[in-house]
Motif scaffolding. Structure first.
Motif, mmCIF file in Angstrom:
data_model
loop_
_atom_site.group_PDB
_atom_site.id
_atom_site.type_symbol
_atom_site.label_atom_id
_atom_site.label_comp_id
_atom_site.label_asym_id
_atom_site.label_seq_id
_atom_site.Cartn_x
_atom_site.Cartn_y
_atom_site.Cartn_z
ATOM 1 N N MET A 278 -9.698 -1.966 -35.064
ATOM 2 C CA MET A 278 -9.644 -2.947 -36.165
ATOM 3 C C MET A 278 -8.270 -3.610 -36.239
ATOM 4 O O MET A 278 -7.241 -2.936 -36.186
ATOM 5 C CB MET A 278 -9.925 -2.243 -37.504
ATOM 6 C CG MET A 278 -11.402 -1.959 -37.758
ATOM 7 S SD MET A 278 -12.328 -3.503 -37.909
ATOM 8 C CE MET A 278 -11.628 -4.154 -39.433
ATOM 9 N N GLN B 287 -20.129 -7.523 -28.156
ATOM 10 C CA GLN B 287 -19.001 -6.902 -28.851
ATOM 11 C C GLN B 287 -18.603 -7.826 -29.996
ATOM 12 O O GLN B 287 -18.286 -8.996 -29.760
ATOM 13 C CB GLN B 287 -17.820 -6.699 -27.891
ATOM 14 C CG GLN B 287 -16.514 -6.322 -28.552
ATOM 15 C CD GLN B 287 -16.532 -4.917 -29.114
ATOM 16 O OE1 GLN B 287 -16.937 -3.969 -28.440
ATOM 17 N NE2 GLN B 287 -16.106 -4.761 -30.372
ATOM 18 N N LYS B 288 -18.638 -7.313 -31.223
ATOM 19 C CA LYS B 288 -18.265 -8.170 -32.355
ATOM 20 C C LYS B 288 -16.751 -8.354 -32.398
ATOM 21 O O LYS B 288 -15.999 -7.391 -32.208
ATOM 22 C CB LYS B 288 -18.733 -7.548 -33.670
ATOM 23 C CG LYS B 288 -20.204 -7.780 -33.962
ATOM 24 C CD LYS B 288 -20.491 -7.365 -35.391
ATOM 25 C CE LYS B 288 -21.956 -7.049 -35.606
ATOM 26 N NZ LYS B 288 -22.150 -6.329 -36.879
ATOM 27 N N LYS C 43 -19.675 -12.995 -37.048
ATOM 28 C CA LYS C 43 -19.245 -12.023 -36.031
ATOM 29 C C LYS C 43 -20.384 -11.726 -35.053
ATOM 30 O O LYS C 43 -20.176 -11.613 -33.843
ATOM 31 C CB LYS C 43 -18.763 -10.731 -36.696
ATOM 32 C CG LYS C 43 -17.471 -10.883 -37.478
ATOM 33 C CD LYS C 43 -17.065 -9.548 -38.080
ATOM 34 C CE LYS C 43 -15.894 -9.682 -39.029
ATOM 35 N NZ LYS C 43 -15.557 -8.367 -39.630
ATOM 36 N N VAL D 269 -13.675 -8.675 -26.954
ATOM 37 C CA VAL D 269 -13.303 -7.298 -26.626
ATOM 38 C C VAL D 269 -12.943 -6.619 -27.937
ATOM 39 O O VAL D 269 -12.804 -7.284 -28.960
ATOM 40 C CB VAL D 269 -12.101 -7.282 -25.638
ATOM 41 C CG1 VAL D 269 -12.474 -7.948 -24.324
ATOM 42 C CG2 VAL D 269 -10.886 -7.955 -26.265
ATOM 43 N N PRO D 270 -12.789 -5.296 -27.947
ATOM 44 C CA PRO D 270 -12.407 -4.634 -29.210
ATOM 45 C C PRO D 270 -11.099 -5.207 -29.766
ATOM 46 O O PRO D 270 -10.223 -5.619 -29.010
ATOM 47 C CB PRO D 270 -12.238 -3.173 -28.784
ATOM 48 C CG PRO D 270 -13.135 -3.020 -27.588
ATOM 49 C CD PRO D 270 -13.048 -4.333 -26.866
ATOM 50 N N ASN D 271 -10.989 -5.266 -31.086
ATOM 51 C CA ASN D 271 -9.778 -5.786 -31.759
ATOM 52 C C ASN D 271 -9.421 -7.194 -31.311
ATOM 53 O O ASN D 271 -8.283 -7.461 -30.952
ATOM 54 C CB ASN D 271 -8.578 -4.866 -31.506
ATOM 55 C CG ASN D 271 -8.885 -3.429 -31.876
ATOM 56 O OD1 ASN D 271 -9.436 -3.187 -32.957
ATOM 57 N ND2 ASN D 271 -8.572 -2.516 -30.988
ATOM 58 N N SER D 272 -10.418 -8.062 -31.300
ATOM 59 C CA SER D 272 -10.140 -9.420 -30.825
ATOM 60 C C SER D 272 -10.503 -10.479 -31.854
ATOM 61 O O SER D 272 -11.318 -10.250 -32.744
ATOM 62 C CB SER D 272 -10.914 -9.692 -29.527
ATOM 63 O OG SER D 272 -12.308 -9.734 -29.783
ATOM 64 N N ASP E 209 -13.210 -9.336 -34.590
ATOM 65 C CA ASP E 209 -12.785 -9.078 -35.986
ATOM 66 C C ASP E 209 -12.784 -10.366 -36.794
ATOM 67 O O ASP E 209 -12.928 -10.333 -38.017
ATOM 68 C CB ASP E 209 -11.390 -8.438 -36.007
ATOM 69 C CG ASP E 209 -11.432 -7.002 -35.490
ATOM 70 O OD1 ASP E 209 -12.380 -6.669 -34.765
ATOM 71 O OD2 ASP E 209 -10.516 -6.220 -35.808
ATOM 72 N N SER F 294 -20.720 -12.593 -30.865
ATOM 73 C CA SER F 294 -20.531 -11.288 -30.215
ATOM 74 C C SER F 294 -21.039 -11.291 -28.774
ATOM 75 O O SER F 294 -20.884 -10.313 -28.058
ATOM 76 C CB SER F 294 -21.276 -10.202 -31.003
ATOM 77 O OG SER F 294 -22.678 -10.455 -30.954
#
Lengths: 476, 476
Positions: free
Chosen positions: B1, B39-40, B26, B83-86, B42, B30
């Motif tokens: 996050m 991938q959602k 989101k 990607v995560p935290n993006s 932020d 995604s």
């Protein structure tokens, strides 16, 4: 000086018969086509295989000497001029045409193949290799790829880069890699191949090159026409583009150049005009003939008094001779000939040419202008005596102002000759510091010891590192 | 996050009206055109200027979150999948055509311009932007440059890369640079521009793009012909090349694809043939007509029973519909459609197609093949149900074998879709470790904190560094 032991090891790698170190040889390979640049190498060697190139580069990293690859030495930016403590590698003996594939329209060649030989070999098969640098009769394909050579057909056919599919490269570390593929479409990973094209021998050494070919145009016509003013030449180019015609060649000579050529070659050129324009149209006969008529109409409308036209190869060659002899003709006027190649967007050409005339007058240097109208690539040629230091300074000021103007007009300090030693001092002005720093970092990644053609395009301080420091930095 | 404070700072940079973070938004952003990748992000933001893009990237480096640029999300390798935290940056609102220059034959556009819109705008002026990816009606020019998109006209006209002159780029650090120039000829320093083309959003973000244009061809003809065997299709391509004809389009559909299309679009296609071949010829009317006759003669000689030909736009569009609807038609057969794009040298196509049929049988997966015969770029399309894990595994084996064979034949694992997330695991097999390591180092030089579209094409371990470590590594 490279240590005797290093040179001994080098001689063992290449074999005595491929090792040259007489004073005559060192002198012979101390310069290339670029004026006022000379540096003797410690030795000159002929590598007969990719494996030998690899071994030489590993030795260079171990012993801390520089390696300077050389095609025919026809370059005009000092790309193949040796540096201190360097060994020159001669590639012309690696000159096999390995394959010509008429279905895939590709040719695979060794780096030392002479460009004109490749052109004639593929043309025998009804195929066509378009890149046509002025040096094509002597320059090598490897050298053309290293400089991303342009030439006379840029407007319609692009430059060398547009025809390179795959490269077998020896990295500065000595490791071989294969870049690109035989597929026209290839987007796997980052496009490494294209940063090696035009890398001026500083990122890697090409051993074999796979090129894309085209079908040979059925027919071509060459036309030559005089114009009374540079402004009219600009209008001619604009109207040709607006007529949606793309000549294979669209060249010009200015008054100084015409007079020098006429004086030299006695072609019966009109010497009282502002410029001569040469046009080559190629393609299907019916199309070429229709386009030739349109071009003639545009020229007449703009006041071209006489229009010469040639359909046979001999006649065409005669007409092209005016353009082809420009450099040699100008070279006769003064001891030193400095040929440059700033480029600007096509529409800025007339403005640029007037600026060049103004700068020449202000710096009181003799300048002849000719070059590639179609792709905005000019060859302002400064004629001086390099022993006259004041004239040298004035010519430098002329070029400095020319390059600044080219960049201001949205162009480049070099369109096809490369940066090398001749223009490195202008590179940051042209691209900005951020880009030159990026280029340095890319070079350092590939060549941490800075052994491969160092100090071309830009300097890297590690060049001045001592041999033992180099060893520490050696890639593992 | 991503931290609340970072998101607050982001919202202040772009303005509330350009900041989206509802669950619906989101979810909407995604995924892209690539199956089985979700991938959602932020947050999703719309940058309205290059300066805002700069500020976002500086913030990303400070706060240690990832930035994923996105055109229309039509990509087929996961290049714009978050990607995560993006944070996703949406470029379609930056869609101005800034200039179309009819003398320099250039167009300057913002990155978000839709490709088909650019095409129609320049065609109104008698000009032509050749790159024609299948997604042209929805994809953006910026996305096309990021993926070096190919398309239907690759054989004659090349790909996106061949038309990019200059790029305004925001580097991962947030610093703006201008790459290339408006001159067709530009060899100053190393060719940085071309490593950004096809860099899949990982090296920099394009804000404006200057493209080269051509005169619009006067005339075109589309032809469609059936063949009884894949081998005959290969002979047809070879004979076309040997006749020195270069079609603007040379496409094919295999039996499975034909049947799916007929079932879907009811075009009256022959469903009992091995392949349908589509040819488009363009240029001067007289030439196109002569070439069309030669093509027809070659096809008849090879046993093509019926040859459809279209000269009017409507008829041509109808014929092209068979090819254009291939993907949608196949997609109806199963819940999940995996479209790939291995490429091989033109002459290896028949062999490659037979291999693909063999692999499909052995792995018992349903595969339809279609694609670009002319440039050896195939689109094997695997139809599966992603909920059937065994079928997924078998489809993976099918593609793995397909990619290995393409590389063995001197081709590439991707001809035009890019590596992205979908093919990163095959990249090292295709290019070798040395090249992937080089790519990693180039990426790390430009993006030491790995904030820009990370983990596309290849992984970099610094991706897993913590935010504070990132801060230490921040470029100064």
């Amino acid at each position: 000086m490279i240590s005797a032991s290093a040179l001994k090891a080098l001689r063992e790698i290449v074999g005595r018969e491929n090792y040259l170190d007489s004073e005559a040889d060192k002198l012979l390979y101390s310069y290339d086509g670029t004026p006022m640049l000379r540096q003797k190498p410690d030795a000159v060697v002929i590598p007969r295989s990719a494996d030998v190139v690899s071994k030489i580069l590993r030795l260079a990293n171990d012993e801390g000497f520089a390696v300077v690859p050389r095609g025919s030495g026809s370059g005009l930016s000092g790309g193949s001029v040796p540096v201190p403590n360097s060994v020159v590698l001669l590639f012309p003996p690696m000159n096999k045409i390995l394959s010509i594939d008429e279905v895939n329209l590709t040719a695979k060649v060794e780096a030392g193949v002479i460009t004109a030989r490749l052109q004639s070999e593929v043309e025998k098969r009804g195929l066509f290799y378009p890149p046509d640098p002025g040096s094509a009769n002597i320059s090598t394909v490897g050298g053309n790829v290293a400089e991303n050579a342009g030439g006379l057909r840029g407007l319609k056919y692009g430059v060398t880069k547009n025809y390179v599919l795959a490269l077998d490269v020896i990295l500065p570390s000595g490791e071989p890699i294969a870049l690109g593929s035989e597929s026209v479409k290839d987007v796997q990973g980052l496009n490494l191949r294209d940063i090696f094209i035009g890398s001026e021998g500083a990122l890697g050494i090409f051993t074999t090159i796979t090129l894309r070919l085209l079908p040979k145009p059925e027919h071509s016509v060459v036309m030559m026409m005089p114009f009374d003013s540079i402004a009219t030449v600009g209008e001619f180019v604009a109207e040709t583009m607006l007529a949606r015609i793309t000549p294979a060649m669209l060249e010009f000579l200015d008054r100084n150049t015409i007079r020098a050529v006429e004086d030299y070659a006695k072609l019966g050129l009109p010497t009282n005009v502002a410029a001569l324009v040469l046009v080559e149209l190629d393609g299907y006969k019916s199309v070429v003939e229709a386009e030739a008529q349109k071009i003639a109409a545009i020229a007449r409308k703009l006041g071209a008094s006489s229009i010469a036209s040639a359909e046979t190869l001999d006649d065409a060659t005669r007409l092209k001779l005016a353009r082809k002899s420009a450099f040699s003709a100008l070279a006769r006027l003064k001891p030193t000939t400095i040929l440059e190649d700033a480029s600007v967007p096509r529409s800025k050409l007339p403005e640029m040419l007037l600026k060049l005339e103004e700068f020449a007058k202000q710096e009181s240097v003799l300048v002849g202008n000719f070059g590639h109208l179609g792709d905005g690539n000019l060859h302002p040629t400064c004629l001086i005596n390099e022993r006259d230091s004041d004239e040298v300074r004035r010519s430098e000021r002329f070029f400095e102002r020319a390059f600044e103007t080219a960049v201001k007009f949205g162009g480049a300090i070099t369109g096809e000759h490369g940066t090398g030693l001749a223009k490195k001092k202008y590179l940051e002005m042209a691209t900005g510091k951020t880009q030159v720093d990026l280029m340095r970092k890319f070079k350092q990644i590939l060549d941490p010891n800075n052994v491969l053609n160092p100090s071309k395009m830009f300097d890297i301080e590690s060049l001045f590192r001592s041999k033992c420091e180099r060893k520490i930095a050696r890639p593992t």
